[in-house]
Write a protein that holds these residues in place. Structure first.
Motif, PDB file in Angstrom:
ATOM      1  N   THR A 197       0.842  -1.206   0.000  1.00 12.70           N
ATOM      2  CA  THR A 197       0.000   0.000   0.000  1.00 12.70           C
ATOM      3  C   THR A 197       0.877   1.256   0.000  1.00 12.70           C
ATOM      4  OG1 THR A 197      -0.227  -0.183   2.400  1.00 12.70           O
ATOM      5  CG2 THR A 197      -2.056  -1.022   1.080  1.00 12.70           C
ATOM      6  N   ARG A 202      -1.672   3.485  -2.608  1.00 12.71           N
ATOM      7  CA  ARG A 202      -3.119   3.270  -2.697  1.00 12.71           C
ATOM      8  C   ARG A 202      -3.520   2.181  -1.698  1.00 12.71           C
ATOM      9  NH1 ARG A 202      -3.071   7.202  -5.195  1.00 12.71           N
ATOM     10  NH2 ARG A 202      -4.018   7.727  -7.202  1.00 12.71           N
ATOM     11  N   VAL A 206      -6.740  -1.522  -4.573  1.00 13.50           N
ATOM     12  CA  VAL A 206      -5.975  -1.310  -5.806  1.00 13.50           C
ATOM     13  C   VAL A 206      -4.858  -2.344  -5.889  1.00 13.50           C
ATOM     14  CG1 VAL A 206      -4.411   0.291  -6.990  1.00 13.50           C
ATOM     15  CG2 VAL A 206      -6.529   1.148  -5.947  1.00 13.50           C
ATOM     16  N   SER A 209      -6.029  -5.901  -6.909  1.00 13.52           N
ATOM     17  CA  SER A 209      -6.729  -6.131  -8.177  1.00 13.52           C
ATOM     18  C   SER A 209      -5.830  -5.956  -9.403  1.00 13.52           C
ATOM     19  CB  SER A 209      -8.000  -5.286  -8.271  1.00 13.52           C
ATOM     20  OG  SER A 209      -7.658  -3.949  -8.048  1.00 13.52           O
ATOM     21  N   ASP A 210      -4.625  -5.484  -9.217  1.00 14.19           N
ATOM     22  CA  ASP A 210      -3.672  -5.409 -10.331  1.00 14.19           C
ATOM     23  C   ASP A 210      -2.778  -6.658 -10.257  1.00 14.19           C
ATOM     24  OD1 ASP A 210      -2.012  -3.499 -12.328  1.00 14.19           O
ATOM     25  OD2 ASP A 210      -0.635  -4.629 -11.034  1.00 14.19           O
ATOM     26  N   THR A 213       0.902  -6.075  -8.833  1.00 12.47           N
ATOM     27  CA  THR A 213       1.053  -5.721  -7.414  1.00 12.47           C
ATOM     28  C   THR A 213       0.478  -6.822  -6.508  1.00 12.47           C
ATOM     29  OG1 THR A 213      -0.907  -4.291  -7.620  1.00 12.47           O
ATOM     30  CG2 THR A 213       1.249  -3.226  -7.704  1.00 12.47           C
ATOM     31  N   ALA A 252     -11.998  -2.586   0.528  1.00 11.44           N
ATOM     32  CA  ALA A 252     -11.099  -2.113  -0.534  1.00 11.44           C
ATOM     33  C   ALA A 252     -10.351  -0.844  -0.130  1.00 11.44           C
ATOM     34  CB  ALA A 252     -11.903  -1.863  -1.801  1.00 11.44           C
ATOM     35  N   ASP A 253     -10.944  -0.044   0.753  1.00 16.02           N
ATOM     36  CA  ASP A 253     -10.298   1.228   1.102  1.00 16.02           C
ATOM     37  C   ASP A 253      -9.389   1.119   2.326  1.00 16.02           C
ATOM     38  OD1 ASP A 253     -12.189   0.876   3.040  1.00 16.02           O
ATOM     39  OD2 ASP A 253     -13.104   2.859   2.842  1.00 16.02           O
ATOM     40  N   THR A 255      -6.147   0.809   4.360  1.00 17.67           N
ATOM     41  CA  THR A 255      -4.725   1.000   4.104  1.00 17.67           C
ATOM     42  C   THR A 255      -3.924   0.792   5.380  1.00 17.67           C
ATOM     43  OG1 THR A 255      -3.200   2.292   2.783  1.00 17.67           O
ATOM     44  CG2 THR A 255      -4.505   3.522   4.414  1.00 17.67           C
TER      45      THR A 255
END
Ligand SMILES: NC(=O)C1=CN([C@@H]2O[C@H](COP(=O)(O)OP(=O)(O)OC[C@H]3O[C@@H](n4cnc5c(N)ncnc54)[C@H](OP(=O)(O)O)[C@@H]3O)[C@@H](O)[C@H]2O)C=CC1
Ligand SMILES: CC(C)(CO)C(=O)C(=O)O
Length: 309
Positions: A197, A202, A206, A209-210, A213, A252-253, A255
Motif C-alpha cells: 500500500t 493506494r 488497488v 486487483s492489479d 502488485t 477495498a479502502d 490502508t
C-alpha cells in the motif's frame, strides 16, 4: 485494573480510552501538543462504535510521573521504543508487567535491552486508528482487537486480568498460548500490506486487483514466512497464500499505518517492516529481494518527506 499507557496515539489512545470508559484506572503518558490538548479537554476517540472522551486528569508528561500500575502498555512508534524502555527502567514502574501493542517482531527484543525479560508479555493489535488532531483519535472501521499472552507462568494472572478488563470495555480480545506465533502471523500480513500500500500509494483494493502488485504482495509475504520458519516459528509453507486470501476479504479502502504516515510526510516504521525483514533474512541466509527492494525504494521517505532536490 491500573494501566499505564505510554503513547496515547491511534493504538494507545483508542484502547486506553475504552478501558477508562469501563472504569479502569488508566493513566496516559503523552507529549507535545497532544499532551496539552488531552490535559485541557481529555482524549476524544471518534469511532463508528461510539465516541468516548476521557477525563482531563488522566494524562501525565513522563513515565516518571506514574506512581504505579498493574500493567504498562507500550504504544509508541517503533523508533521511540528504546527511549521508553530506558525511561521505564529508571521509574517506579520498573519490574511492572509490560505489554507492547506495537507492530513487528523487534519490539520486545528492544524492550528487553533495558527491562527484565520476565516482565514482557507478548501481544499484537488489529485496528486502524490515527491522531486526527491534538487530543483526538479517529478509529476507522469497526475492527478493534487485541491478542496477548503470557510468556511465563507468573504473567498469567495479569493476562487474565487484562482479558476481563477488555471484556468490560467492549474490546475484542483473546489470550493466546503461543503469542510469539501470533506476532509473526500478524507480521506476515502487516509487512505485505504496508509494503504494497505504501509503495503503490493506494489502499489494498488497488493493490490486490492489479496482477503485478498482487504478485508483489504475495511474494513479500512469502519472504516473511521464510524468515519466520528460519527463525523457528513453524508457519505453514502456504501461509502467504492464505494471507493473500485474507487480503481479499478486507474492505477495498483499507490502508496501512505506514501508507498513512507516508501521505502525511511522517517518519516511517520501514526499518522494522520490509527493512527489518530484509535485515533478518540477511542474517539467516534467506533470500528476501522483494522486501529489500521495497525498503530501498521507500528509503528517501524514512525520516519524513524528503526535501526537494
Ligand atoms: N495506528 C494503527 O492503526 C496501528 C498501529 N500499530 C502499531 O502501534 C504502534 C503505535 O502506533 P500509533 O498508535 O499509530 O502511533 P501514534 O504516532 O499515533 O502514537 C504514538 C504517540 O506516542 C507519543 N510518544 C512517543 N514517545 C513518547 C514518550 N516517550 N512519552 C510520551 N509519549 C510518547 C507520540 O508523540 P509524538 O507524535 O510527539 O512522537 C505519539 O503521540 C506502532 O508500532 C504501530 O505500527 C498497530 C496496529 C494498528
Ligand atoms: C492496519 C494494520 C492492521 C495492517 O497494516 C496495521 O497494523 C498497520 O497498518 O499498522
Amino acid at each position: 485494573m491500573r494501566i499505564a499507557i505510554v503513547g496515547a496515539g491511534g493504538v494507545g489512545g483508542y484502547f486506553g480510552a475504552r478501558l477508562a470508559a469501563a472504569d479502569h484506572e488508566v493513566t496516559f503518558v503523552a507529549r507535545g501538543r497532544h499532551l496539552e490538548a488531552v490535559r485541557r479537554s481529555g482524549l476524544l476517540v471518534r469511532s463508528p462504535l461510539g465516541d468516548v472522551r476521557t477525563s482531563p486528569g488522566a494524562v501525565v508528561e513522563s513515565v516518571a510521573d506514574v506512581d504505579g500500575a498493574d500493567l504498562v502498555v507500550v504504544a509508541v512508534k517503533l523508533w521511540d521504543t528504546e527511549d521508553v524502555a530506558r525511561q521505564l527502567a529508571a521509574s517506579k514502574l520498573a519490574g511492572t508487567p509490560v505489554l507492547s501493542l506495537q507492530n513487528g517482531v523487534h519490539k520486545d527484543t528492544v524492550l528487553a535491552r533495558h527491562l527484565p525479560a520476565a516482565s514482557l508479555l507478548g501481544g499484537a493489535c488489529f485496528i486502524s486508528a490515527f491522531i486526527e488532531e491534538p487530543g483526538v483519535v479517529r478509529h476507522n472501521g469497526t475492527l478493534q482487537r487485541m491478542v496477548f499472552g503470557a510468556r511465563r507462568p507468573e504473567q498469567e494472572p495479569v493476562a487474565r486480568q487484562l482479558l476481563q478488563a477488555c471484556a468490560e470495555a467492549g474490546i475484542d480480545a483473546d489470550v493466546s498460548e503461543d503469542v510469539d506465533r501470533v506476532i509473526w502471523e500478524k507480521y506476515v500480513f502487516l509487512v505485505g500490506h504496508s509494503a504494497t500500500t505504501t509503495a503503490v500509494r493506494r489502499p489494498i483494493g488497488v493493490v490486490r486487483s492489479d496482477a503485478r502488485t498482487r504478485t508483489l504482495l504475495r511474494d513479500v509475504m512469502a519472504e516473511v514466512v521464510a524468515v519466520a520458519r528460519a527463525s523457528g516459528i513453524a508457519l505453514p509453507e502456504d501461509f502467504a497464500d492464505r494471507q493473500l486470501a485474507f487480503c481479499d476479504t478486507l474492505p477495498a479502502d483499507m490502508t496501512s499505518s505506514m501508507h498513512n504516515d507516508l501521505e502525511h510526510g511522517h517518519r516511517l516504521e520501514l526499518p522494522w517492516l520490509s527493512g527489518g525483514v530484509a535485515d533478518l533474512a540477511d542474517g539467516l541466509g534467506v533470500p528476501a529481494p522483494r522486501n529489500r527492494t521495497v525498503a530501498d525504494i521507500l528509503s528517501p521517505y524514512v525520516d519524513g518527506a524528503p526535501a526537494s532536490a
